[in-house]
Design an enzyme around this catalytic site. Structure first.
Site, PDB file in Angstrom:
ATOM      1  N   GLN A  53       9.625 -59.357 -46.133  1.00  0.00           N
ATOM      2  CA  GLN A  53       9.091 -60.627 -46.654  1.00  0.00           C
ATOM      3  C   GLN A  53       8.904 -60.604 -48.164  1.00  0.00           C
ATOM      4  OE1 GLN A  53       8.788 -63.412 -45.001  1.00  0.00           O
ATOM      5  NE2 GLN A  53       9.213 -62.605 -42.959  1.00  0.00           N
ATOM      6  N   HIS A  68      18.892 -62.106 -44.139  1.00  0.00           N
ATOM      7  CA  HIS A  68      18.719 -63.545 -43.902  1.00  0.00           C
ATOM      8  C   HIS A  68      17.390 -64.091 -44.422  1.00  0.00           C
ATOM      9  CE1 HIS A  68      16.169 -63.647 -40.105  1.00  0.00           C
ATOM     10  NE2 HIS A  68      16.472 -62.379 -40.177  1.00  0.00           N
ATOM     11  N   CYS A 119       3.456 -68.426 -26.774  1.00  0.00           N
ATOM     12  CA  CYS A 119       3.103 -68.875 -25.430  1.00  0.00           C
ATOM     13  C   CYS A 119       3.991 -68.139 -24.433  1.00  0.00           C
ATOM     14  CB  CYS A 119       3.335 -70.375 -25.339  1.00  0.00           C
ATOM     15  SG  CYS A 119       2.881 -71.052 -23.762  1.00  0.00           S
TER      16      CYS A 119
HETATM   17  N1  PLP Z   1       9.906 -57.126 -40.659  1.00  0.00           N
HETATM   18  C1  PLP Z   1       9.323 -58.263 -41.037  1.00  0.00           C
HETATM   19  C2  PLP Z   1       8.104 -58.227 -41.879  1.00  0.00           C
HETATM   20  C3  PLP Z   1       9.865 -59.489 -40.645  1.00  0.00           C
HETATM   21  O1  PLP Z   1       9.280 -60.624 -41.015  1.00  0.00           O
HETATM   22  C4  PLP Z   1      11.033 -59.484 -39.831  1.00  0.00           C
HETATM   23  C5  PLP Z   1      11.600 -60.749 -39.346  1.00  0.00           C
HETATM   24  O2  PLP Z   1      10.943 -61.738 -39.212  1.00  0.00           O
HETATM   25  C6  PLP Z   1      11.602 -58.263 -39.492  1.00  0.00           C
HETATM   26  C7  PLP Z   1      11.017 -57.096 -39.912  1.00  0.00           C
HETATM   27  C8  PLP Z   1      12.868 -58.207 -38.673  1.00  0.00           C
HETATM   28  O3  PLP Z   1      13.965 -58.481 -39.479  1.00  0.00           O
HETATM   29  P1  PLP Z   1      15.368 -58.954 -38.817  1.00  0.00           P
HETATM   30  O4  PLP Z   1      15.144 -60.350 -38.338  1.00  0.00           O
HETATM   31  O5  PLP Z   1      16.333 -58.871 -39.948  1.00  0.00           O
HETATM   32  O6  PLP Z   1      15.686 -58.005 -37.731  1.00  0.00           O
END
Ligand code: PLP
Length: 381
Positions: A180, A202, A325
């Protein structure tokens, strides 16, 4: 639609669309000993070098993965599998890690008898580095504290944690999940001293199914995937040059725009927060902790997040919940439990996340729509 779920996935950056279009038809396998293979290898290695330079990582330490989940899983399982016998079979993690870290640690505990120390957080999700330090005196193989939390957006002092860990327990490998953080902050400084850093394409405006584990220092690390020797033996499997160049491009754009984006997006986020607090009776979960620019976590007391999200979506606003949920039962998020949010508040928790495409007009539309939906649901209740 007003899209306010950028922390889940953010639109491709125009520069990414251009570079993906340029390379889409390239088909060579980067391991191929021919011109098509060499062309793919060049694209891959340029991406590796660029990501290394942008994140304070030696180029050969940029190991491409299928995303943040794989990189997190690998950091935990790979360090624990390669740990010398003399190092404590112990992991130290925060109470608000993403499940990709938390469940990987639980698996180590179940399969290897690893002791997993979970460091608590305060009411806004902050880890106190002194709490990590006091556990470190007993030794640890791995310390993993995320650079910023995905639900709350709370930024953690991971450089401080890494410095303490290296001083107190030199054998400990320090990992941080910066999935993030990468779209907003310079990783070379914010995650300085961390040995392993997870990023995801992404979240940056790159392609889904792309990510990397950044290996800053040579540490014991067993591969998760074997059977091909690619990525300097760190990860077997045919490499995705297209995904790599897309991620490098997205990261370059994020770094280029970081200062301006932080100012613009945090101003829009503050406007959204004020509008929802005053117009829809939302309560902001974070008020003093350092937070990522795009995150707004609120709760609507006495309301149900799934009903709110359904209403928002029907009216054209995309957001997400801190609770999920499952088979009819509202399950409280581990993160909200860790910060001690009352269950009645946590049930009505909603995350709005802004990103590089968010506009002022979208924020004003979201305030009006969310306020109207909340009022309608309150009247009905
Ligand atoms: N770590 C954090 C803090 C995330 O917010 C996310 C995805 O939301 C992930 C790991 C997982 O990443 P990915 O969707 O590329 O597998």
């Amino acid at each position: 639609m007003v899209y306010l779920d950028h922390a889940a996935a953010t639109p491709l950056r125009p520069e990414v669309i251009a570079v993906v279009t340029e390379h889409l038809a390239a088909y060579g396998n980067p391991s191929g000993a021919h011109a098509a293979g060499r062309a793919a290898r060049l694209v891959l290695d340029d991406a590796r070098e660029e990501i290394g330079a942008l994140t304070g990582t030696p180029a050969q330490g940029v190991v491409f993965t299928s995303g943040g989940t794989e990189a997190d899983n690998w950091a935990v399982a790979g360090v624990m599998a390669a740990k010398p016998a003399s190092v404590a079979n112990t992991i130290i993690v925060s109470a608000i890690e993403h499940k990709a870290v938390a469940e990987a640690c639980a698996r180590e505990a179940a399969h290897r008898g690893t002791t997993v120390h979970v460091v608590g957080v305060d009411a806004e999700g902050r880890v106190d580095p002194r709490d990590v330090a006091s556990l470190l005196s007993r030794g640890a193989a791995l310390v993993s504290v995320m650079a910023a939390n995905n639900e709350l957006g709370t930024v953690q002092p991971v450089a401080d944690i890494a410095a303490r860990a290296h001083r107190i327990a030199p054998d400990a490998v320090v990992h941080t999940d910066a999935v993030q953080t990468a779209p907003w902050h310079d990783l070379a400084t914010t995650t300085a001293g961390c040995d392993l850093v997870t990023i995801s394409g992404h979240k940056l405006g790159g392609l889904k199914g792309t990510g990397a584990l950044l290996i800053r220092r040579s540490v014991p690390l067993a591969p998760l995937l074997v059977g091909g020797g690619q990525e300097l033996g760190h990860r077997a499997g045919t490499q995705d040059a297209l995904g790599a160049v897309a991620m490098a491009t997205a990261l370059r754009c994020a770094v280029r725009d970081a200062v301006e984006a932080a100012a613009t997006v945090s101003r829009l986020r503050d406007r959204l927060r004020d509008g929802l607090v005053n117009g829809a009776g939302a309560v902001a979960t974070i008020s003093t902790a350092p937070q990522l620019p795009g995150h707004l976590h609120v709760h609507f007391d006495g309301m149900i997040a799934d009903e709110l999200l359904f209403g928002f979506d029907r009216s054209g606003v995309a957001a997400s919940a801190g609770s999920s949920c499952a088979s009819g039962a509202i399950e409280q998020s581990d993160v909200l439990a860790a910060i001690g949010l009352a269950p009645s508040a946590a049930r009505g928790a909603v995350r709005f996340t802004l990103g590089h495409t968010t506009t002022e007009a979208e924020v004003e539309a979201a305030i009006a729509t969310v306020s109207a939906v909340v009022e309608r649901l309150r009247r009905r209740a």
